[in-house]
Design a protein around this motif. Sequence first.
Motif, PDB file in Angstrom:
ATOM      1  N   SER A   1       0.656  -1.520  -0.130  1.00 36.24           N
ATOM      2  CA  SER A   1       0.314   0.143  -0.191  1.00 36.24           C
ATOM      3  C   SER A   1       1.222   1.369   0.078  1.00 36.24           C
ATOM      4  N   THR A   2      -0.025   2.782  -0.388  1.00 36.91           N
ATOM      5  CA  THR A   2       1.301   3.706  -0.637  1.00 36.91           C
ATOM      6  C   THR A   2       1.582   4.137   0.942  1.00 36.91           C
ATOM      7  N   LYS A   3       0.912   3.712   1.801  1.00 34.53           N
ATOM      8  CA  LYS A   3       1.726   4.292   3.000  1.00 34.53           C
ATOM      9  C   LYS A   3       2.751   3.312   3.254  1.00 34.53           C
ATOM     10  N   SER A   4       2.516   1.741   3.198  1.00 29.47           N
ATOM     11  CA  SER A   4       3.895   1.295   3.420  1.00 29.47           C
ATOM     12  C   SER A   4       5.477   0.727   3.168  1.00 29.47           C
ATOM     13  N   GLU A   5       4.996   1.281   1.105  1.00 27.76           N
ATOM     14  CA  GLU A   5       5.976   1.181   1.068  1.00 27.76           C
ATOM     15  C   GLU A   5       7.181   2.044   1.600  1.00 27.76           C
ATOM     16  N   LYS A   6       7.654   3.357   2.088  1.00 25.04           N
ATOM     17  CA  LYS A   6       8.637   3.371   2.703  1.00 25.04           C
ATOM     18  C   LYS A   6       9.218   1.703   3.469  1.00 25.04           C
ATOM     19  N   LYS A   7       8.667   1.418   4.307  1.00 22.33           N
ATOM     20  CA  LYS A   7       8.956   0.034   5.001  1.00 22.33           C
ATOM     21  C   LYS A   7       8.809  -0.746   4.065  1.00 22.33           C
ATOM     22  N   VAL A   8       8.369  -1.059   3.307  1.00 16.48           N
ATOM     23  CA  VAL A   8       9.024  -2.156   2.131  1.00 16.48           C
ATOM     24  C   VAL A   8       9.924  -2.369   2.000  1.00 16.48           C
ATOM     25  N   ARG A   9      10.386  -1.312   1.311  1.00 18.22           N
ATOM     26  CA  ARG A   9      12.026  -0.415   0.866  1.00 18.22           C
ATOM     27  C   ARG A   9      13.075  -0.833   1.554  1.00 18.22           C
ATOM     28  N   SER A  10      12.346  -0.299   3.467  1.00 20.03           N
ATOM     29  CA  SER A  10      13.289  -0.582   4.052  1.00 20.03           C
ATOM     30  C   SER A  10      13.946  -2.118   4.147  1.00 20.03           C
ATOM     31  N   ILE A  11      13.293  -2.895   4.407  1.00 18.93           N
ATOM     32  CA  ILE A  11      12.877  -3.924   4.616  1.00 18.93           C
ATOM     33  C   ILE A  11      13.601  -4.664   3.838  1.00 18.93           C
ATOM     34  N   LEU A  12      14.118  -3.906   2.106  1.00 17.72           N
ATOM     35  CA  LEU A  12      14.731  -5.203   1.103  1.00 17.72           C
ATOM     36  C   LEU A  12      15.249  -4.370   1.051  1.00 17.72           C
ATOM     37  N   ASP A  13      16.493  -3.340   1.480  1.00 15.58           N
ATOM     38  CA  ASP A  13      17.242  -2.531   1.182  1.00 15.58           C
ATOM     39  C   ASP A  13      18.128  -3.123   2.426  1.00 15.58           C
ATOM     40  N   GLU A  14      17.440  -4.001   4.072  1.00 11.88           N
ATOM     41  CA  GLU A  14      18.103  -4.622   4.697  1.00 11.88           C
ATOM     42  C   GLU A  14      18.829  -5.839   4.711  1.00 11.88           C
ATOM     43  N   LEU A  15      18.467  -6.153   3.589  1.00 13.17           N
ATOM     44  CA  LEU A  15      18.628  -7.837   3.163  1.00 13.17           C
ATOM     45  C   LEU A  15      19.319  -8.160   2.326  1.00 13.17           C
ATOM     46  N   SER A  16      19.134  -6.719   1.418  1.00 11.30           N
ATOM     47  CA  SER A  16      19.841  -7.157   0.668  1.00 11.30           C
ATOM     48  C   SER A  16      21.777  -6.457   0.856  1.00 11.30           C
ATOM     49  N   GLY A  17      21.535  -5.899   2.063  1.00 10.74           N
ATOM     50  CA  GLY A  17      23.044  -5.961   2.603  1.00 10.74           C
ATOM     51  C   GLY A  17      23.168  -3.969   2.621  1.00 10.74           C
ATOM     52  N   ASN A  18      22.160  -3.185   2.577  1.00  8.74           N
ATOM     53  CA  ASN A  18      21.680  -2.243   2.175  1.00  8.74           C
ATOM     54  C   ASN A  18      22.607  -1.630   1.644  1.00  8.74           C
ATOM     55  N   VAL A  19      23.352   0.256   1.608  1.00  8.85           N
ATOM     56  CA  VAL A  19      23.524   0.705   0.375  1.00  8.85           C
ATOM     57  C   VAL A  19      25.422   0.022   0.820  1.00  8.85           C
ATOM     58  N   GLN A  20      25.974  -0.383   1.518  1.00  8.84           N
ATOM     59  CA  GLN A  20      26.614  -0.764   1.381  1.00  8.84           C
ATOM     60  C   GLN A  20      27.346  -1.991   1.143  1.00  8.84           C
ATOM     61  N   SER A  21      26.355  -3.072   0.339  1.00  5.57           N
ATOM     62  CA  SER A  21      26.185  -3.765  -0.351  1.00  5.57           C
ATOM     63  C   SER A  21      27.483  -3.988  -1.676  1.00  5.57           C
ATOM     64  N   ALA A  22      28.251  -5.128  -2.016  1.00  4.88           N
ATOM     65  CA  ALA A  22      28.429  -5.642  -2.472  1.00  4.88           C
ATOM     66  C   ALA A  22      28.177  -5.027  -4.387  1.00  4.88           C
ATOM     67  N   TYR A  23      26.310  -5.192  -3.857  1.00  6.21           N
ATOM     68  CA  TYR A  23      26.024  -5.200  -5.177  1.00  6.21           C
ATOM     69  C   TYR A  23      25.668  -4.014  -5.705  1.00  6.21           C
TER      70      TYR A  23
END
Length: 372
Positions: A321-343
Amino acid sequence: MASRYWIVSLPAEKSNLWNKLRESVSKNAFDTSLYRFNVPDLRVGTLDSLLALSDDLVKSNIFIEGVSHKIRRQIEELERVSSGEGGALTVDGVPVETYITRFAWDEAKYPTMSPLKNIVNNIHGLVAKIEDDMKVRGAEYNTVRSQLNAINRKQSGTLAVRDLSDLVKPEDIITTEHLETLLAIIPKYSQKAWLETYETLASYVVPRSSKKLYEDNEYALYTVTLFKRVSDNFKVAARDKGFQTREFEYSPEAHDTRKQELQKLNEDQEAMRSSLLQWCYSSYGEVFSAWMHFCAVRVFTESILRYGLPPNFLSVVLSPSTKSEKKVRSILDELSGNVQSAYWKADDDMGMAGFGGETEAHPYVSFTINLI
């Protein structure tokens, strides 16, 4: 049904990545639907071929998505014409949402051992053929519809332009060797002036011969009988006074022919509307199925380019939902290694961060499916 979905892939280096993602989304964004997006083991090819394909995928996605939306809009327009409730859009016999969230690759239609470029070309060719077919079918339907609209305008327009055959009866018209009846279109608020002056507009006008047949919001329709030899002089004098005369010859045969033509056009339009609507429902399913296979190729190609070989990633489909977008993005960032990710590449020369029309940059593959 959601009108927008995210298709995302994450590097699958962490154990139990799927379970962790489900738990995080359920806990922090409980109103977000989450499903696996099953991408088969496709043929990788060379790095150069993947890079070249990545460039083509952006353009092809815009095209395929556009055709999908065109067909959907055509369905909505056809349903509005019938003033009926539209049917549910389906793909392979199931609702669109079900097809997205339970996507399964069609090996018979798109063999996984085929080069990725060939699969994309086949999908693009299929969608292009459907688009061409829709243009032809739509043009045929619109031609009949335009003809019918033109006739209806003639019947529903003002007296200055509309067909008069439904307003004039045989007994209203006098035609002999020397006499004829003209039809006069008189401005609504000039009727008194007409009745006071029409007998003087030319010699040999039959006294008290003018009769009102019909009146709309702007004009009134009158008859006037006079000798044929003064007809031209009468028309000129009437025009100078602001009165319009219209040529009219009553013909029962022509009147019946027009009614039959109108009935046939109505029948043709409804038959073509029904046929086009049925075709659109079927073709929407074909295009949408092709689009989801195309998205699977996108996920696979961009995941290889971002995460490397061998293929090791988790692909999912979400509808936050629109109100959950930021939360979901944060979850995905964390599980992908966040901005320090090698990818993650801040200066991404392959344009991955903005792939598929995304305006935000993410350290994982992500693009949006807009159904409307």
